[in-house]
Motif scaffolding. Structure first.
Motif, PDB file in Angstrom:
ATOM      1  N   SER A 253      -9.253  73.522  11.932  1.00 31.78           N
ATOM      2  CA  SER A 253      -8.729  72.733  10.815  1.00 31.78           C
ATOM      3  C   SER A 253      -8.879  71.229  11.048  1.00 31.78           C
ATOM      4  O   SER A 253      -8.785  70.435  10.109  1.00 31.78           O
ATOM      5  N   LYS A 254      -9.104  70.837  12.296  1.00 29.66           N
ATOM      6  CA  LYS A 254      -9.215  69.408  12.607  1.00 29.66           C
ATOM      7  C   LYS A 254     -10.649  68.896  12.515  1.00 29.66           C
ATOM      8  O   LYS A 254     -10.875  67.683  12.532  1.00 29.66           O
ATOM      9  N   CYS A 255     -11.603  69.792  12.445  1.00 25.75           N
ATOM     10  CA  CYS A 255     -13.003  69.381  12.320  1.00 25.75           C
ATOM     11  C   CYS A 255     -13.343  69.171  10.839  1.00 25.75           C
ATOM     12  O   CYS A 255     -12.931  69.961   9.981  1.00 25.75           O
ATOM     13  N   GLU A 256     -14.108  68.148  10.565  1.00 24.05           N
ATOM     14  CA  GLU A 256     -14.522  67.843   9.199  1.00 24.05           C
ATOM     15  C   GLU A 256     -15.859  68.521   8.934  1.00 24.05           C
ATOM     16  O   GLU A 256     -16.908  68.049   9.354  1.00 24.05           O
ATOM     17  N   GLY A 257     -15.796  69.640   8.247  1.00 20.18           N
ATOM     18  CA  GLY A 257     -17.007  70.399   7.973  1.00 20.18           C
ATOM     19  C   GLY A 257     -16.764  71.874   8.245  1.00 20.18           C
ATOM     20  O   GLY A 257     -15.681  72.296   8.650  1.00 20.18           O
ATOM     21  N   ASN A 258     -17.786  72.672   8.040  1.00 26.17           N
ATOM     22  CA  ASN A 258     -17.690  74.117   8.169  1.00 26.17           C
ATOM     23  C   ASN A 258     -18.087  74.532   9.585  1.00 26.17           C
ATOM     24  O   ASN A 258     -19.167  75.073   9.815  1.00 26.17           O
ATOM     25  N   TYR A 259     -17.214  74.277  10.556  1.00 28.02           N
ATOM     26  CA  TYR A 259     -17.503  74.566  11.950  1.00 28.02           C
ATOM     27  C   TYR A 259     -16.629  75.722  12.436  1.00 28.02           C
ATOM     28  O   TYR A 259     -15.417  75.697  12.281  1.00 28.02           O
TER      29      TYR A 259
END
Length: 279
Positions: A253-259
């Motif tokens: 949830s802290k990454c910006e993007g679909n990781y």
């Protein structure tokens, strides 16, 4: 149709899904109470046979809020571990059987406390029951170790350990506690693992059911592997569910993007922010 199947048909609608979440939440409440009012548990919530016999029947449930640790870090680690094991068992057994397994363990602890009480008094009964309530969750380790011995857990999020080694470790502890304890302690040790003994030595269906589920999962994995590519891929190591069916994947949830990350890198990866091209 065996006895437990009959029980499930009659009472299965009352089974509580995700019961482990509620039990862990009770321990969290107990941890807060222990910080704010350390004597409240003993006075009003503990498994005191004398108080129960004089009308305080809520203690038959509230004794379970005794926290597994006074250290918040260890409490969180234990909660994550037992929630994960509880989820696996619920998938393999079904909600009713997991409920029954825990209920048998809880009732056994209550019986053990009442067996001790006439000879050793309420204080020792309270102490033994509080300790046994913590060991109740550890019987889940024995269950998963017997059914899925090669399932791997990340101890402290770092050390990979197979379920069978955790089961052996806990089994040795149980045996040691039984040998070194006094008779009250031996009674509670036996009652703590009674649910495991009943389920796996008198009633073999859980193991058979687990083998059926495992065969089904392996079959579905092979069919999926033959018909399509991977659905999950770790953004750090590149592994997919095709490399290891036991791998679990989660989005951060802290990454910006679909990781998406595998269980080994979910808590160790570098968070992706704007302007950063990789994890």
């Amino acid at each position: 149709m065996n006895f437990i199947d009959k029980l499930e048909r009659k009472f299965g609608r009352f089974a509580v899904r995700n019961l482990m979440i509620y039990l862990i939440a009770m321990q969290a409440v107990g941890f807060v109470l222990n910080l704010t009012n350390p004597t409240f548990y003993i006075e009003w919530l503990s498994l005191n046979p004398y108080a129960i016999l004089h009308g305080q029947i809520w203690r038959l449930v509230t004794f379970l809020i005794f926290p597994s640790s006074s250290d918040p870090f260890l409490l969180v680690i234990g909660a994550i571990c037992f929630l994960s094991i509880g989820r696996l068992l619920e998938q393999m057994w079904g909600t009713f059987r997991l409920n029954l397994y825990l209920l048998v363990g809880i009732v056994a602890i209550i019986i053990g406390a009442f067996l001790i009480y006439p000879f050793y008094g309420p204080f020792l009964s309270i102490y033994a029951a509080a300790s046994a309530s913590l060991d109740l969750y550890s019987t889940l380790i024995l269950a998963i170790a017997l059914m899925l011995p090669d399932v791997q857990f990340m101890l402290f999020f770092v050390i990979p350990v197979k379920a069978k080694w955790l089961g052996i470790f806990y089994g040795v502890i149980v045996a040691y506690d039984f040998i070194k304890s006094s008779w009250p302690g031996r009674i509670m040790v036996f009652m703590t693992v009674l649910n495991f003994l009943l389920f796996f030595f008198l009633y073999r269906k859980p193991v058979q059911r687990a083998k059926q589920v495992k065969r089904k999962v392996v079959y579905q994995h092979k069919v999926h592997q033959a018909s399509s590519g991977p659905r999950h891929r770790c953004a750090v190591c590149g592994r997919t569910e095709l490399d290891d069916p036991s791998l679990e994947f989660r989005f951060c949830s802290k990454c910006e993007g679909n990781y998406e990350y595998c269980q080994d890198h979910l808590y160790t990866h570098k968070h992706v922010t704007k302007g950063d091209g990789q994890a």
